[in-house]
Write an enzyme that holds these catalytic residues in place. Structure first.
Site, PDB file in Angstrom:
ATOM      1  N   CYS A  82       1.853  -4.375   4.390  1.00  0.00           N
ATOM      2  CA  CYS A  82       0.402  -4.255   4.595  1.00  0.00           C
ATOM      3  C   CYS A  82      -0.295  -5.611   4.678  1.00  0.00           C
ATOM      4  O   CYS A  82      -1.444  -5.685   5.085  1.00  0.00           O
ATOM      5  CB  CYS A  82      -0.213  -3.407   3.494  1.00  0.00           C
ATOM      6  SG  CYS A  82       0.542  -1.798   3.393  1.00  0.00           S
ATOM      7  N   HIS A 101      -7.697  -4.594   2.627  1.00  0.00           N
ATOM      8  CA  HIS A 101      -6.701  -3.649   3.130  1.00  0.00           C
ATOM      9  C   HIS A 101      -7.084  -2.249   2.646  1.00  0.00           C
ATOM     10  O   HIS A 101      -7.362  -2.042   1.469  1.00  0.00           O
ATOM     11  CB  HIS A 101      -5.321  -4.038   2.600  1.00  0.00           C
ATOM     12  CG  HIS A 101      -4.284  -2.989   2.805  1.00  0.00           C
ATOM     13  ND1 HIS A 101      -4.043  -2.419   4.034  1.00  0.00           N
ATOM     14  CD2 HIS A 101      -3.425  -2.383   1.945  1.00  0.00           C
ATOM     15  CE1 HIS A 101      -3.081  -1.530   3.923  1.00  0.00           C
ATOM     16  NE2 HIS A 101      -2.691  -1.473   2.657  1.00  0.00           N
ATOM     17  N   ASN A 134      -4.164   4.882   5.241  1.00  0.00           N
ATOM     18  CA  ASN A 134      -3.566   3.556   5.137  1.00  0.00           C
ATOM     19  C   ASN A 134      -2.713   3.307   6.386  1.00  0.00           C
ATOM     20  O   ASN A 134      -1.680   3.944   6.562  1.00  0.00           O
ATOM     21  CB  ASN A 134      -2.715   3.496   3.864  1.00  0.00           C
ATOM     22  CG  ASN A 134      -2.032   2.155   3.663  1.00  0.00           C
ATOM     23  OD1 ASN A 134      -2.012   1.317   4.561  1.00  0.00           O
ATOM     24  ND2 ASN A 134      -1.467   1.962   2.494  1.00  0.00           N
TER      25      ASN A 134
HETATM   26  N1  ACO Z   1      -1.036  16.731  -3.620  1.00  0.00           N
HETATM   27  C1  ACO Z   1      -1.061  17.322  -4.818  1.00  0.00           C
HETATM   28  N2  ACO Z   1      -0.460  16.804  -5.899  1.00  0.00           N
HETATM   29  C2  ACO Z   1       0.180  15.623  -5.752  1.00  0.00           C
HETATM   30  C3  ACO Z   1       0.257  14.981  -4.527  1.00  0.00           C
HETATM   31  C4  ACO Z   1      -0.382  15.564  -3.416  1.00  0.00           C
HETATM   32  N3  ACO Z   1      -0.391  15.023  -2.190  1.00  0.00           N
HETATM   33  N4  ACO Z   1       0.965  13.848  -4.676  1.00  0.00           N
HETATM   34  C5  ACO Z   1       1.320  13.779  -5.953  1.00  0.00           C
HETATM   35  N5  ACO Z   1       0.861  14.873  -6.614  1.00  0.00           N
HETATM   36  C6  ACO Z   1       1.027  15.191  -8.013  1.00  0.00           C
HETATM   37  C7  ACO Z   1       2.251  14.575  -8.615  1.00  0.00           C
HETATM   38  O1  ACO Z   1       3.381  15.351  -8.327  1.00  0.00           O
HETATM   39  C8  ACO Z   1       1.901  14.566 -10.075  1.00  0.00           C
HETATM   40  O2  ACO Z   1       2.147  15.836 -10.591  1.00  0.00           O
HETATM   41  P1  ACO Z   1       2.799  16.030 -12.048  1.00  0.00           P
HETATM   42  O3  ACO Z   1       1.829  15.399 -12.998  1.00  0.00           O
HETATM   43  O4  ACO Z   1       2.907  17.508 -12.158  1.00  0.00           O
HETATM   44  O5  ACO Z   1       4.112  15.304 -11.952  1.00  0.00           O
HETATM   45  C9  ACO Z   1       0.399  14.353 -10.083  1.00  0.00           C
HETATM   46  O6  ACO Z   1      -0.058  14.671  -8.758  1.00  0.00           O
HETATM   47  C10 ACO Z   1      -0.020  12.955 -10.450  1.00  0.00           C
HETATM   48  O7  ACO Z   1       0.767  12.036  -9.719  1.00  0.00           O
HETATM   49  P2  ACO Z   1       0.555  10.491  -9.849  1.00  0.00           P
HETATM   50  O8  ACO Z   1       1.499   9.786  -8.930  1.00  0.00           O
HETATM   51  O9  ACO Z   1       0.506  10.068 -11.272  1.00  0.00           O
HETATM   52  O10 ACO Z   1      -0.906  10.396  -9.244  1.00  0.00           O
HETATM   53  P3  ACO Z   1      -1.844   9.141  -9.174  1.00  0.00           P
HETATM   54  O11 ACO Z   1      -3.120   9.414  -9.813  1.00  0.00           O
HETATM   55  O12 ACO Z   1      -1.132   7.872  -9.520  1.00  0.00           O
HETATM   56  O13 ACO Z   1      -2.141   9.081  -7.619  1.00  0.00           O
HETATM   57  C11 ACO Z   1      -1.483   7.844  -5.717  1.00  0.00           C
HETATM   58  C12 ACO Z   1      -1.104   8.891  -6.713  1.00  0.00           C
HETATM   59  C13 ACO Z   1      -2.681   8.293  -4.916  1.00  0.00           C
HETATM   60  C14 ACO Z   1      -0.313   7.609  -4.775  1.00  0.00           C
HETATM   61  C15 ACO Z   1      -1.836   6.552  -6.491  1.00  0.00           C
HETATM   62  O14 ACO Z   1      -0.825   6.202  -7.372  1.00  0.00           O
HETATM   63  C16 ACO Z   1      -2.061   5.413  -5.594  1.00  0.00           C
HETATM   64  O15 ACO Z   1      -3.042   5.370  -4.908  1.00  0.00           O
HETATM   65  N6  ACO Z   1      -1.158   4.381  -5.612  1.00  0.00           N
HETATM   66  C17 ACO Z   1      -1.219   3.277  -4.767  1.00  0.00           C
HETATM   67  C18 ACO Z   1      -0.447   3.647  -3.609  1.00  0.00           C
HETATM   68  C19 ACO Z   1      -0.838   2.864  -2.433  1.00  0.00           C
HETATM   69  O16 ACO Z   1      -1.955   2.872  -1.970  1.00  0.00           O
HETATM   70  N7  ACO Z   1       0.149   2.176  -1.920  1.00  0.00           N
HETATM   71  C20 ACO Z   1       0.002   1.442  -0.826  1.00  0.00           C
HETATM   72  C21 ACO Z   1      -0.507   0.080  -1.210  1.00  0.00           C
HETATM   73  S1  ACO Z   1       0.419  -1.122  -0.491  1.00  0.00           S
HETATM   74  C22 ACO Z   1       0.541  -0.570   1.018  1.00  0.00           C
HETATM   75  O17 ACO Z   1      -0.450  -0.288   1.622  1.00  0.00           O
HETATM   76  C23 ACO Z   1       1.898  -0.331   1.566  1.00  0.00           C
END
Ligand code: ACO
Length: 337
Positions: A124, A264, A294
């Site tokens: 990214c 980003h 993204n």
């Molecule tokens: N729909 C419904 N539920 C979901 C989904 C979905 N699409 N995806 C995950 N869940 C569930 C998980 O299974 C988990 O369930 P559980 O508690 O029963 O196990 C629950 O939601 C919570 O999951 P977490 O991963 O803890 O959720 P979090 O609040 O961390 O959000 C997210 C996840 C949005 C991916 C967050 O961690 C995030 O934004 N991370 C940064 C990721 C990112 O942007 N990366 C790119 C940056 S660098 C680049 O651009 C390459």
């Protein structure tokens, strides 16, 4: 011994963005569309990521097609011809081929026969790494005009059966023309950093030399992007904040001098957490992640082009660009528009 120093040649040039362009595929995929094939909800996606829809390429399109259109749009705005371009540098993690570079395909498509062309792999941060390379080459006097592109077809490398990742990404390309100029307006600084110790938090295991496309690898879905989202989140906010501060301090400025922050577009929570730490009010933060998701290396040039064509950028505005991605890599650029 005769020593000749040409003072004119030793004066470093400034690099300035003279044209912006972008391209998004026509097909829109909303959260409601994703609800139809995976266990997720519009409500979950919007509250956790801020994303409402993303654009997805059609079967007959590739990353280079988006990049080519974005490049043509940027060149048209800058008023430069393809023959004038000395360098094409393109950031991507979803290239048409493992090799040769997508930049070479763009070169052929636009007829930039005098350009040297190559890709940069910095996830990214790819666009800002590419921009830094072009700026350095311009400042050294080696080149005069560059095309800097960020282009992705992430829909081809994400696992559409993995709800943790497939809701986050989209396809797009953005491009800028960067030219050697005189005067104060232009790219004031670039900074870039890397830390390979975080590799497995965000990567695509296959298919390079480490994981070959065996039947087992295909069954294990090794080809697709993998991410430990929660861990990425924390490091991303820290690094995005640090590199933004580094940029303004390097130029003897403070965050109050920044007119527009274009980070980003990973997700709304990363953007808001970073902006809060930087004490930047929301009206100075550019956000379009709700409409495009993204798009990795494409997010910044896409947002910059939108802001530019939307009349958001005024002459002499201070614009801060900030990125974080797989590697990990992170980078910034400070511009006087
Ligand atoms: N729909 C419904 N539920 C979901 C989904 C979905 N699409 N995806 C995950 N869940 C569930 C998980 O299974 C988990 O369930 P559980 O508690 O029963 O196990 C629950 O939601 C919570 O999951 P977490 O991963 O803890 O959720 P979090 O609040 O961390 O959000 C997210 C996840 C949005 C991916 C967050 O961690 C995030 O934004 N991370 C940064 C990721 C990112 O942007 N990366 C790119 C940056 S660098 C680049 O651009 C390459």
């Amino acid at each position: 011994m005769h020593c000749h120093l040409n003072v004119r040649e030793t004066v470093l040039k400034r690099a300035r963005i003279t044209g912006t362009g972008s391209c998004v595929p026509e097909k829109v995929m909303t959260n409601a569309d994703i609800e139809k094939f995976i266990d997720t909800s519009d409500e979950w996606i919007v509250t956790r990521t801020g994303i409402r829809e993303r654009h997805i390429i059609s079967d007959d399109q590739n990353t280079s097609d988006l990049a080519t259109t974005a490049a043509k749009n940027a060149m048209e705005m800058a008023g430069v011809t393809a023959e004038e371009i000395d360098l094409i540098v393109l950031g991507t993690i979803s290239a048409d081929y493992p090799w040769p570079s997508t930049a070479c395909i763009v070169q052929e498509n636009i007829g930039a026969k005098n350009a040297t062309a190559f890709d940069i792999s910095a996830a990214c941060s790819g666009f800002l790494f590419a921009l830094e390379n072009a700026v350095a080459q311009i400042k050294s006097g080696r080149i005069k005009k560059a095309l800097v592109i960020g282009a992705e077809a992430l829909s081809r490398i994400i696992d559409w059966e993995d709800r943790n990742t497939c809701v986050l990404f989209g396809d797009a390309a953005g491009a800028v023309v960067v030219e050697a100029v005189e005067g104060d307006r232009g790219i004031l600084s670039t900074h870039s950093h890397s830390d390979g110790s975080y590799l497995e938090l965000l990567y695509q295991p296959g298919f390079g030399t480490r994981h070959m496309p065996t039947e087992e690898a295909l069954k294990n879905r090794n080809y697709f992007l993998q991410m430990r989202g929660n861990d990425v989140f924390k490091v991303a906010v820290r690094m995005l904040t640090e590199v933004a501060i580094e940029a303004v301090e390097h130029n003897g400025m403070t965050m109050a001098d920044v007119d527009l922050f274009i980070p980003h577009q990973a997700n709304i929570r990363i953007l808001e957490a970073t902006a809060k730490r930087l004490k930047l009010p929301s009206d100075k933060v550019y956000i379009n992640v709700d409409r495009f998701g993204n798009t990795s290396a494409a997010t910044i040039p896409l947002a910059l082009d939108e802001a530019n064509r939307g009349g958001r950028l005024k002459e002499n505005d201070i614009i801060l660009l900030d990125a974080f991605g797989g590697g990990f890599t992170w980078a910034s650029a400070l511009l006087r528009w």
